[in-house]
Design a protein around this motif. Structure first.
Motif, PDB file in Angstrom:
ATOM      1  N   LEU A   1      71.783  13.458  45.080  1.00 61.65           N
ATOM      2  CA  LEU A   1      73.033  13.880  45.680  1.00 61.65           C
ATOM      3  C   LEU A   1      73.018  15.453  45.889  1.00 61.65           C
ATOM      4  CD1 LEU A   1      75.618  11.707  43.473  1.00 61.65           C
ATOM      5  CD2 LEU A   1      74.906  11.466  45.863  1.00 61.65           C
ATOM      6  N   LEU A   2      72.423  16.094  45.195  1.00 63.36           N
ATOM      7  CA  LEU A   2      72.596  17.681  45.447  1.00 63.36           C
ATOM      8  C   LEU A   2      71.562  18.108  46.543  1.00 63.36           C
ATOM      9  CD1 LEU A   2      72.878  18.884  41.834  1.00 63.36           C
ATOM     10  CD2 LEU A   2      74.688  18.239  43.456  1.00 63.36           C
ATOM     11  N   PRO A   3      71.969  18.851  47.215  1.00 63.95           N
ATOM     12  CA  PRO A   3      71.085  19.816  48.102  1.00 63.95           C
ATOM     13  C   PRO A   3      70.270  20.961  47.647  1.00 63.95           C
ATOM     14  CG  PRO A   3      73.411  20.665  48.441  1.00 63.95           C
ATOM     15  CD  PRO A   3      73.426  19.490  47.424  1.00 63.95           C
ATOM     16  N   PRO A   4      69.236  21.064  47.921  1.00 60.86           N
ATOM     17  CA  PRO A   4      68.110  22.017  47.227  1.00 60.86           C
ATOM     18  C   PRO A   4      68.844  23.201  46.462  1.00 60.86           C
ATOM     19  CG  PRO A   4      67.159  21.308  49.334  1.00 60.86           C
ATOM     20  CD  PRO A   4      68.610  21.090  49.472  1.00 60.86           C
ATOM     21  N   GLU A   5      69.763  23.838  47.216  1.00 58.73           N
ATOM     22  CA  GLU A   5      70.189  25.085  46.709  1.00 58.73           C
ATOM     23  C   GLU A   5      71.066  24.920  45.324  1.00 58.73           C
ATOM     24  OE1 GLU A   5      72.713  23.883  50.226  1.00 58.73           O
ATOM     25  OE2 GLU A   5      70.980  24.190  49.723  1.00 58.73           O
ATOM     26  N   ASP A   6      71.542  23.383  45.257  1.00 59.49           N
ATOM     27  CA  ASP A   6      72.345  23.124  44.227  1.00 59.49           C
ATOM     28  C   ASP A   6      71.082  22.671  43.015  1.00 59.49           C
ATOM     29  OD1 ASP A   6      74.469  23.807  45.308  1.00 59.49           O
ATOM     30  OD2 ASP A   6      75.112  21.935  45.699  1.00 59.49           O
ATOM     31  N   ARG A   7      70.428  21.690  43.533  1.00 60.37           N
ATOM     32  CA  ARG A   7      69.429  21.009  42.667  1.00 60.37           C
ATOM     33  C   ARG A   7      68.459  22.207  41.880  1.00 60.37           C
ATOM     34  NH1 ARG A   7      67.666  17.926  46.150  1.00 60.37           N
ATOM     35  NH2 ARG A   7      66.073  19.032  46.748  1.00 60.37           N
ATOM     36  N   PHE A   8      68.302  23.178  42.395  1.00 58.36           N
ATOM     37  CA  PHE A   8      67.646  24.448  41.921  1.00 58.36           C
ATOM     38  C   PHE A   8      68.293  24.680  40.533  1.00 58.36           C
ATOM     39  CE2 PHE A   8      68.929  28.648  40.870  1.00 58.36           C
ATOM     40  CZ  PHE A   8      67.639  29.229  40.301  1.00 58.36           C
ATOM     41  N   TRP A   9      69.463  24.629  40.460  1.00 62.67           N
ATOM     42  CA  TRP A   9      70.515  24.990  39.223  1.00 62.67           C
ATOM     43  C   TRP A   9      69.763  24.038  38.009  1.00 62.67           C
ATOM     44  CZ3 TRP A   9      72.036  29.661  39.077  1.00 62.67           C
ATOM     45  CH2 TRP A   9      72.518  30.312  40.278  1.00 62.67           C
ATOM     46  N   LEU A  10      69.767  22.731  38.384  1.00 57.97           N
ATOM     47  CA  LEU A  10      69.398  21.835  37.462  1.00 57.97           C
ATOM     48  C   LEU A  10      67.775  21.874  36.716  1.00 57.97           C
ATOM     49  CD1 LEU A  10      69.963  18.869  35.851  1.00 57.97           C
ATOM     50  CD2 LEU A  10      68.431  18.109  38.083  1.00 57.97           C
ATOM     51  N   LEU A  11      66.987  22.255  37.709  1.00 53.42           N
ATOM     52  CA  LEU A  11      65.598  22.485  37.666  1.00 53.42           C
ATOM     53  C   LEU A  11      65.406  23.699  36.571  1.00 53.42           C
ATOM     54  CD1 LEU A  11      64.171  21.281  41.040  1.00 53.42           C
ATOM     55  CD2 LEU A  11      64.157  19.859  38.807  1.00 53.42           C
ATOM     56  N   ASN A  12      66.034  24.616  37.050  1.00 58.60           N
ATOM     57  CA  ASN A  12      65.830  25.888  36.348  1.00 58.60           C
ATOM     58  C   ASN A  12      66.340  25.931  34.998  1.00 58.60           C
ATOM     59  OD1 ASN A  12      64.970  28.783  36.605  1.00 58.60           O
ATOM     60  ND2 ASN A  12      66.959  29.328  36.051  1.00 58.60           N
TER      61      ASN A  12
ATOM     62  N   ASP B   1      54.580  24.213  28.437  1.00 53.52           N
ATOM     63  CA  ASP B   1      53.982  23.415  29.749  1.00 53.52           C
ATOM     64  C   ASP B   1      55.044  22.604  30.406  1.00 53.52           C
ATOM     65  OD1 ASP B   1      51.597  24.438  28.831  1.00 53.52           O
ATOM     66  OD2 ASP B   1      50.943  22.470  27.808  1.00 53.52           O
ATOM     67  N   GLU B   2      56.156  21.988  29.728  1.00 49.22           N
ATOM     68  CA  GLU B   2      57.031  21.215  30.355  1.00 49.22           C
ATOM     69  C   GLU B   2      58.085  22.553  31.032  1.00 49.22           C
ATOM     70  OE1 GLU B   2      58.252  17.934  30.981  1.00 49.22           O
ATOM     71  OE2 GLU B   2      56.036  17.843  30.441  1.00 49.22           O
ATOM     72  N   ALA B   3      58.244  23.366  30.284  1.00 49.67           N
ATOM     73  CA  ALA B   3      59.089  24.596  31.096  1.00 49.67           C
ATOM     74  C   ALA B   3      58.547  25.115  32.514  1.00 49.67           C
ATOM     75  CB  ALA B   3      59.458  25.613  30.002  1.00 49.67           C
ATOM     76  N   ILE B   4      57.275  25.239  32.492  1.00 50.77           N
ATOM     77  CA  ILE B   4      56.670  25.630  33.523  1.00 50.77           C
ATOM     78  C   ILE B   4      56.534  24.602  34.636  1.00 50.77           C
ATOM     79  CG2 ILE B   4      54.118  26.132  34.405  1.00 50.77           C
ATOM     80  CD1 ILE B   4      53.550  27.409  31.712  1.00 50.77           C
ATOM     81  N   ARG B   5      56.427  23.380  34.380  1.00 50.43           N
ATOM     82  CA  ARG B   5      56.672  22.312  35.220  1.00 50.43           C
ATOM     83  C   ARG B   5      57.939  22.361  35.952  1.00 50.43           C
ATOM     84  NH1 ARG B   5      57.931  16.626  35.639  1.00 50.43           N
ATOM     85  NH2 ARG B   5      58.604  16.821  33.397  1.00 50.43           N
ATOM     86  N   TYR B   6      59.073  22.460  35.167  1.00 46.85           N
ATOM     87  CA  TYR B   6      60.342  22.310  35.734  1.00 46.85           C
ATOM     88  C   TYR B   6      60.805  23.497  36.468  1.00 46.85           C
ATOM     89  CZ  TYR B   6      61.963  17.900  33.809  1.00 46.85           C
ATOM     90  OH  TYR B   6      61.919  16.638  33.823  1.00 46.85           O
ATOM     91  N   ILE B   7      60.183  24.998  36.072  1.00 46.96           N
ATOM     92  CA  ILE B   7      60.633  26.239  36.596  1.00 46.96           C
ATOM     93  C   ILE B   7      59.789  26.147  37.963  1.00 46.96           C
ATOM     94  CG2 ILE B   7      60.507  28.610  36.458  1.00 46.96           C
ATOM     95  CD1 ILE B   7      60.563  28.289  33.350  1.00 46.96           C
TER      96      ILE B   7
ATOM     97  N   GLN C   1      58.920  23.526  39.691  1.00 48.91           N
ATOM     98  CA  GLN C   1      59.742  22.713  40.743  1.00 48.91           C
ATOM     99  C   GLN C   1      60.918  23.418  41.113  1.00 48.91           C
ATOM    100  OE1 GLN C   1      60.973  18.852  38.928  1.00 48.91           O
ATOM    101  NE2 GLN C   1      58.736  18.451  38.392  1.00 48.91           N
ATOM    102  N   ALA C   2      61.539  24.225  40.582  1.00 50.71           N
ATOM    103  CA  ALA C   2      62.674  25.052  41.008  1.00 50.71           C
ATOM    104  C   ALA C   2      62.298  25.894  42.107  1.00 50.71           C
ATOM    105  CB  ALA C   2      63.699  25.685  39.691  1.00 50.71           C
ATOM    106  N   LEU C   3      61.126  26.578  41.908  1.00 49.68           N
ATOM    107  CA  LEU C   3      60.792  27.460  42.986  1.00 49.68           C
ATOM    108  C   LEU C   3      60.195  26.871  44.036  1.00 49.68           C
ATOM    109  CD1 LEU C   3      59.530  30.465  43.522  1.00 49.68           C
ATOM    110  CD2 LEU C   3      57.414  29.545  42.504  1.00 49.68           C
TER     111      LEU C   3
ATOM    112  N   ALA D   1      62.256  26.030  50.005  1.00 50.83           N
ATOM    113  CA  ALA D   1      62.538  25.304  51.148  1.00 50.83           C
ATOM    114  C   ALA D   1      63.812  25.377  51.843  1.00 50.83           C
ATOM    115  CB  ALA D   1      62.621  23.945  50.577  1.00 50.83           C
ATOM    116  N   ILE D   2      64.578  26.577  51.276  1.00 49.97           N
ATOM    117  CA  ILE D   2      65.663  27.114  51.962  1.00 49.97           C
ATOM    118  C   ILE D   2      65.725  28.523  52.237  1.00 49.97           C
ATOM    119  CG2 ILE D   2      66.924  25.135  50.844  1.00 49.97           C
ATOM    120  CD1 ILE D   2      67.920  27.337  48.931  1.00 49.97           C
ATOM    121  N   ASP D   3      66.606  28.800  53.177  1.00 51.16           N
ATOM    122  CA  ASP D   3      66.734  30.428  53.142  1.00 51.16           C
ATOM    123  C   ASP D   3      66.663  31.377  51.994  1.00 51.16           C
ATOM    124  OD1 ASP D   3      66.882  29.920  55.930  1.00 51.16           O
ATOM    125  OD2 ASP D   3      69.221  29.808  55.583  1.00 51.16           O
ATOM    126  N   LEU D   4      66.109  32.446  52.201  1.00 46.30           N
ATOM    127  CA  LEU D   4      66.212  33.333  51.086  1.00 46.30           C
ATOM    128  C   LEU D   4      67.529  33.794  50.232  1.00 46.30           C
ATOM    129  CD1 LEU D   4      64.219  35.478  49.741  1.00 46.30           C
ATOM    130  CD2 LEU D   4      64.719  37.062  51.301  1.00 46.30           C
TER     131      LEU D   4
END
Length: 190
Positions: free
Chosen positions: A76-87, A100-106, A108-110, A115-118
């Motif tokens: 449901l969430l666009p990338p700019e919103d999904r970032f908050w979840l992953l981070n 290791d899990e932290a690195i994986r999710y961070i 993914q957030a990166l 994929a979006i504007d700066l």
């Protein structure tokens, strides 16, 4: 009104020295989003409430909340919103010493932010990833991420984030044995 409450709360959570001041606004946002059935707002509010739990030193309950909405948020969430979840998920693992899990999710957030504007969140997540990499002794990529974060962050003028990126850079430089550059970075911070 719900969006205003949520944005004000996120400002407290992420860009102030008093993140706990977000609590009442998050509760008002939750009630308002529930009353109008705005699922995007509900998901972001739950992410904010989970972030508040992290601040209150309860990363495991925060992780449980975030994992409960992860799959729905991915759709449901666009990338700019999904970032908050992953981070936030990355932070829950980081503070529970599951690096290791932290690195994986961070990471993914990166990738989500790339994929979006700066945005100001990009150097933030780069710094978060650099901190996680320093923790496991992976200093070369941590240095690169911290340097890139500093370069990008200079466009947004956030002193708190600049200090965080410089701190990660100094630690990475120290780990690589470049003591003069690490000291110079610390001097710049001071």
């Amino acid at each position: 009104r719900a969006w205003a409450e949520l944005m004000r709360s996120f400002n407290y959570l992420y860009f102030s020295s008093m993140p706990v001041d977000a609590e009442s606004g998050l509760e008002r946002a939750r009630v308002l989003f529930d009353s109008v059935g705005d699922r995007r707002g509900q998901l972001l509010t739950e992410i904010g409430r989970s972030r508040l739990l992290i601040v209150q030193q309860a990363p495991v309950p925060a992780r449980e909340r975030l994992l409960a909405i992860r799959d729905e948020a991915a759709v449901l969430l666009p990338p700019e919103d999904r970032f908050w979840l992953l981070n936030a998920l990355g932070a829950t693992f980081f503070y529970a010493d599951q690096i290791d899990e932290a690195i994986r999710y961070i990471y993914q957030a990166l990738e989500t932010l790339r994929a979006i504007d700066l945005s100001p969140q990009l150097p933030t997540v780069m710094s978060n990833l650099a901190a996680a990499l320093v923790t496991v002794g992976d200093y070369a990529p941590a240095r690169e991420l911290a340097q890139d974060a500093l370069e990008i962050q200079s466009r947004f003028n956030n002193p708190q984030l600049m200090l965080f990126a410089r701190s990660n850079l100094a630690e990475a430089l120290q780990g690589l044995g470049d003591h003069p550059a690490a000291l110079a970075t610390v001097d710049t911070m001071l």
